[in-house]
Design an enzyme around this catalytic site. Structure first.
Site, short mmCIF file in Angstrom:
data_model
loop_
_atom_site.label_atom_id
_atom_site.label_comp_id
_atom_site.label_asym_id
_atom_site.label_seq_id
_atom_site.Cartn_x
_atom_site.Cartn_y
_atom_site.Cartn_z
N GLY A 106 0.62 -6.59 4.94
CA GLY A 106 1.04 -5.97 6.18
C GLY A 106 0.00 -6.04 7.27
N MET A 142 -2.26 -2.09 -5.61
CA MET A 142 -3.56 -1.99 -6.28
C MET A 142 -3.94 -0.54 -6.50
SD MET A 142 -5.79 -4.99 -4.39
CE MET A 142 -5.94 -4.04 -2.87
N SER A 171 0.81 -1.21 0.00
CA SER A 171 0.00 0.00 0.00
C SER A 171 0.85 1.26 0.00
CB SER A 171 -0.90 0.01 1.24
OG SER A 171 -0.10 0.13 2.42
N CYS A 215 -10.57 4.91 2.60
CA CYS A 215 -9.78 5.58 1.55
C CYS A 215 -10.64 6.34 0.55
CB CYS A 215 -8.90 4.56 0.83
SG CYS A 215 -9.78 3.24 -0.03
N GLY A 269 2.53 2.00 2.78
CA GLY A 269 2.69 2.27 4.20
C GLY A 269 3.82 1.47 4.82
N CYS A 299 -12.83 -5.61 1.08
CA CYS A 299 -11.63 -5.39 0.28
C CYS A 299 -10.66 -6.56 0.45
CB CYS A 299 -10.97 -4.08 0.67
SG CYS A 299 -9.63 -3.56 -0.44
N SER A 305 3.16 -2.86 5.20
CA SER A 305 3.38 -3.71 4.02
C SER A 305 4.81 -3.58 3.50
CB SER A 305 2.37 -3.37 2.92
OG SER A 305 2.47 -2.03 2.51
#
Length: 346
Positions: free
Chosen positions: A118, A26, A2, A190, A4, A94, A7
């Site tokens: 993550g 993604m 992501s 998000c 972050g 998700c 992950s």
């Protein structure tokens, strides 16, 4: 990936351990278009951060366009649930519908046997079953959002940071010289970065923005509202009506448009039923099984018992009344740190 710290550390640790790592990110929605507003995760900057981490550690990185799948699964469910008087849980959808379904298929197409993320959770093999377990860091534990993973999906899942605490993850990021070591965590959904769920739903489904009645438990009309998508069970603020004692949303009827309000004591329930139940640690229990259960992510696990009903449904009975059991949210059953199963509250 992501972009972050979680992950990024997961990927870097696997590479350090000698695994052949491929970084996948993604792209979930078009960015830079008029009217498109995104939050503090899954942005273009996040995708660039993921790519920089991959380059620094030394493994390939690809961005996969999942815009259509994201809209057709996660966003459409989010809108439909609010329009139906329910409260959705998009992060769980998700995980099950994209990360460990569509993304897993893409990863296998690249020759990867496993998808690592993550998430703060653990997966272990016990006998003939794969077990999903809470993370070591109970405050960050995300097993609640992963309850719907099947045995096949768990067999292909790795959670490298599940045995670490958040401070340890950040220390690992610094040790590995990852530039995201001190990057803040994202908090909001998000695709609704401003937190205004009602306006988002109304833009996606204008038909939901029609008036209805706010009624007391006895049926007396107390006021009107501008759409059931503006409410969730247990809500106190923004009702537009008042009483001698504080009022809370008790029920939402999308068919009639009625929103029933009452005292906090009327929110308490000792039983619930769930649909779409996934049994992780056990086969369908026909008789009562002792568990603890969470009805929200931050809900303290409550002592309960559960049994399977016909189809994919289950019945849960709590030892003590629980407040604000909310249709659309997940109920997850645990035995100590192990996820027994979970489903969607009816």
């Amino acid at each position: 990936m992501s972009g972050g710290v979680d992950s990024s550390v997961a990927a870097a640790l696997l590479a350090e351990q000698g695994h052949d790592v491929i970084g996948l990110s993604m792209q979930l929605y078009a960015q830079g278009e008029p009217g498109v507003h995104v939050g503090s995760c899954c942005t273009l900057d996040d995708l660039h951060d993921a790519r920089r981490v991959a380059a620094a550690v030394g493994f390939p990185h690809y961005i996969l366009n999942f815009e259509r799948q994201f809209q057709e699964t996660v966003v459409s469910n989010f809108v439909h649930e609010y329009a139906s008087g329910r409260t959705p849980l998009p992060c769980a959808h998700c995980n099950s519908d994209l990360k460990f379904s569509t993304l897993l298929e893409r990863a296998q197409g690249l020759g990867a046997a496993t998808v690592a993320t993550g998430h703060y959770a653990r997966v272990e093999r016990a006998g003939d079953r794969w077990l999903l377990k809470r993370s070591v860091d109970r405050d960050k534990d995300q097993s609640y959002f992963l309850f719907s993973l099947t045995q096949d999906q768990l067999a292909s899942a790795m959670f490298p940071v599940g045995s670490l605490t958040k401070p340890e993850v950040r220390r690992e990021a610094r040790r590995l010289a990852l530039q995201v070591a001190d990057k803040p965590d994202s908090q909001e959904i998000c695709f609704v970065p401003d937190g205004d769920y009602a306006s988002f739903v109304a833009r996606k489904a204008p038909h939901v923005a029609h008036s209805g009645a706010i009624v007391a438990e006895g049926g007396e009309q107390l006021g009107t509202h501008a759409g059931v998508h503006r409410f969730t069970i247990g809500q106190r603020k923004g009702l537009g009506v008042s009483g001698k004692a504080p009022l809370y949303v008790l029920r939402i009827d999308a068919d009639t448009g009625d929103v029933t309000v009452g005292p906090k004591s009327s929110l308490e329930r000792t039983t619930l039923t769930a649909s779409g139940v996934n049994w992780v640690a056990v086969e369908r229990p026909a008789s009562w099984l002792a568990v603890t259960a969470q009805i929200r992510y931050r809900h303290a696990p409550a002592v309960a018992r559960v049994r399977a009903l016909d189809g994919d449904r289950a019945e849960l009975a709590f030892h003590a009344p629980q407040s604000a059991v909310t249709p659309g949210q997940a109920v997850v059953f645990y035995e100590d740190d192990v996820v027994v199963g979970g489903g969607w509250i009816e």
